[in-house]
Design an enzyme around this catalytic site. Structure first.
Site, short mmCIF file in Angstrom:
data_model
loop_
_atom_site.label_atom_id
_atom_site.label_comp_id
_atom_site.label_asym_id
_atom_site.label_seq_id
_atom_site.Cartn_x
_atom_site.Cartn_y
_atom_site.Cartn_z
N GLY A 184 9.36 -6.90 -1.73
CA GLY A 184 8.40 -5.86 -1.42
C GLY A 184 7.16 -5.96 -2.27
N GLY A 192 -2.93 -11.32 4.64
CA GLY A 192 -2.46 -9.98 4.97
C GLY A 192 -3.62 -9.05 5.26
CB SER A 193 -3.72 -5.38 5.56
OG SER A 193 -3.36 -4.93 4.26
CG LEU A 240 -8.36 -10.43 3.11
CD1 LEU A 240 -9.31 -9.58 2.30
CD2 LEU A 240 -6.94 -10.36 2.54
N GLY A 241 -7.90 -9.26 7.24
CA GLY A 241 -7.92 -8.77 8.60
C GLY A 241 -9.17 -9.15 9.37
CB CYS A 260 -5.82 -12.18 11.12
SG CYS A 260 -5.76 -14.00 11.14
CD GLU A 318 -6.81 -6.30 11.47
OE1 GLU A 318 -6.55 -7.49 11.72
OE2 GLU A 318 -6.76 -5.82 10.33
CB VAL A 319 -5.86 -2.05 17.23
CG1 VAL A 319 -4.62 -1.40 17.85
CG2 VAL A 319 -7.11 -1.26 17.57
CG PHE A 320 -2.36 -6.34 13.25
CD1 PHE A 320 -3.34 -7.28 13.01
CD2 PHE A 320 -1.05 -6.67 12.95
CE1 PHE A 320 -3.02 -8.52 12.48
CE2 PHE A 320 -0.71 -7.91 12.42
CZ PHE A 320 -1.70 -8.83 12.19
#
Length: 478
Positions: free
Chosen positions: A203, A223-224, A246-247, A279, A373-375
């Site tokens: 995590g 990642g985000s 990133l995003g 992404c 950003e909806v993803f």
């Protein structure tokens, strides 16, 4: 012969909590893995640092042979690995096959890095040989996400290893097997020495420990944007390099001369591929006003025609989103957008984790699913009247990852692309593309401009050392 043995995963000497890996399509338990604690990260980094020197001293052809064999194993065990990608990450089989193909290519391209020239001879004012040499960074920390778990792990792991580094990989626990443990199994079978690669599902606490660890000078994070900011800030405090991918909220610009018969399939792929959990997903469709109404109608019809369901058991175009939290985010943005005045042209509904491909018309800057950003599988469509407006709309985003432009005049498309800051541009294609030989990365909120792919990996995963050699000891006026 199976490459992946659950008994091996459960016997890993990690000290964190147990985590059940589930199939998002059914909720079925696939495996149980032990998560890494910060102490496990520290032990892995220390072991990697101890093993790295011997690995770096291996002849370049020996390191290359391991990577080439790993590439072959991704092909030889494709059936088993494909099943894990489909069931664990919700991929349709075609998307899983694409990941396996790219993973093999990443290994082959990484193998070629091992024998690339590693420096330059420099001119010098003194009577000496002066040169630079690329040397391994040491231990590379890789933090990878769930959405394309195999690609987004191997694209950093393979070149870092080929260039003589050790690696500590922290995959997302939701895709701990296909994003991490599968890589460890492949590379071990390919002959990678013990302790050169550690795979630690974990995590946020494990990720924080990896970024802070004194034996890890380079972090490769995908990642985000929010998480990337935290990683970048922490890496800066510890004076280490962080490559941040990133995003995005990438735009597809459809100019007035575009052929809609050819465009709609491309546009749908850009927004709905892998449930929009990419992404590079086309998050904004910018369409010339003369085509706008027909474009919305045809894209909505395409969305309605796509099958959504269990990709392991049925022939479908879209599988499930990864979990309930992601579904809630997607649906929340769609609902907020329609409440703000957007028109729901298709989709906007779900069953369990299966979200229908969605088309939103009448969007503007205040529409949440357009601005953020909806993803997820959501395609907001907005009109423009001329190329100046198209350029302004496309550039008016904090993100800068990928851009697609559709036109019968490629030169015009290239000229328009020059006015929009992005790391990637595709003329007459949608925004989701990836090749092992191509440098990949974004600007602004999409990343630090870091690049993966081809020779860009040398910059990412090595340090430059300046060396001089004299025949005699230098004299000085002291």
């Amino acid at each position: 012969m199976s490459l992946l043995d659950p008994k091996t995963w459960q016997a890993r000497p990690l000290s964190g909590d147990e985590h059940v890996v589930t199939e998002p399509a059914t909720g079925e338990r696939l495996a149980t893995v032990t998560l890494a604690s910060p102490d496990d990260v520290r032990a892995a980094a220390r072991a990697g640092a101890a093993a790295q020197g011997d690995w770096a001293r291996q002849p370049h052809f020996a390191r290359a042979a391991v990577l080439r064999r790993a590439g072959d194993l991704f092909t030889e065990h494709a059936d088993e690995l494909r099943t894990w990608l489909v069931r664990e990450s919700g991929s349709i089989p075609g998307k899983a096959d694409f990941e396996l193909h790219v993973a093999a290519q990443e290994c082959y391209e990484a193998a070629a890095l091992a024998s690339r020239p590693t420096g330059q001879v420099l001119p010098s004012e003194a009577p000496r040989l002066s040169y630079t040499r690329r040397v391994p960074a040491g231990v590379v920390g890789v933090i990878a996400p769930f959405n394309a778990p195999l690609i987004l792990s191997i694209r950093s792991v393979a070149p870092a290893l080929a260039l003589g580094n050790a690696v500590v990989l922290k995959p997302d626990p939701r895709t701990a097997v296909c994003g991490g443990l599968a890589l460890a199994a492949v590379l071990a079978a390919a002959g990678l020495p013990q302790d050169v690669l550690h795979v630690l599902p974990g995590g946020a606490d494990a990720g924080q420990a990896l970024v802070a660890d004194p034996d890890v000078p380079v972090i490769s994070f995908t990642g985000s944007t929010g998480a990337g900011r935290a990683v970048g800030e922490a890496a800066g405090r510890h004076l280490k390099r962080a490559h941040l991918e990133l995003g995005g909220n990438s735009a597809l610009i459809v100019l007035a001369d575009a052929d809609l018969d050819a465009v709609i399939s491309t546009a749908a792929w850009g927004s709905f591929f892998h449930q929009g959990q990419i992404c590079m997903t086309t998050g904004r469709h910018l369409v010339h006003a003369s085509l706008y109404e027909e474009y919305v109608e045809r894209l909505a019809a395409k969305a309605d025609s796509l099958a959504v369901g269990d990709p392991h058991r049925d022939q479908v175009h879209l599988g499930p989103v990864i979990d309930a939290a992601q579904l809630a985010k997607i649906h929340g943005l769609v609902q907020a957008s329609t409440a703000a005045g957007a028109k729901l042209a298709a989709g906007g509904t779900h069953r369990d984790l299966f979200y229908r491909p969605t088309v939103l018309a009448g969007v503007d800057d205040s529409t949440p699913a357009y601005a953020e950003e909806v993803f997820g599988p959501v395609a907001p469509v907005r009109s423009f009247t001329d190329t100046d407006e198209a350029a302004a709309l496309a550039a008016a985003s904090p993100y800068g990852l990928s851009l697609g432009i559709v036109t019968r005049d490629p030169a015009r498309g290239l000229d328009l692309a020059e006015r929009i800051p992005t790391g990637i541009v595709h003329i007459n294609d949608q925004t989701v593309n990836d090749e092992a030989v191509a440098p990949f990365g974004g600007v602004a909120a999409s990343g630090t401009g870091a690049r993966f792919g081809g020779e860009a990996n040398i910059e990412a995963f090595t340090e430059t050392r300046w060396t001089t050699v004299r025949g005699d000891v230098a004299g000085y006026p002291f």
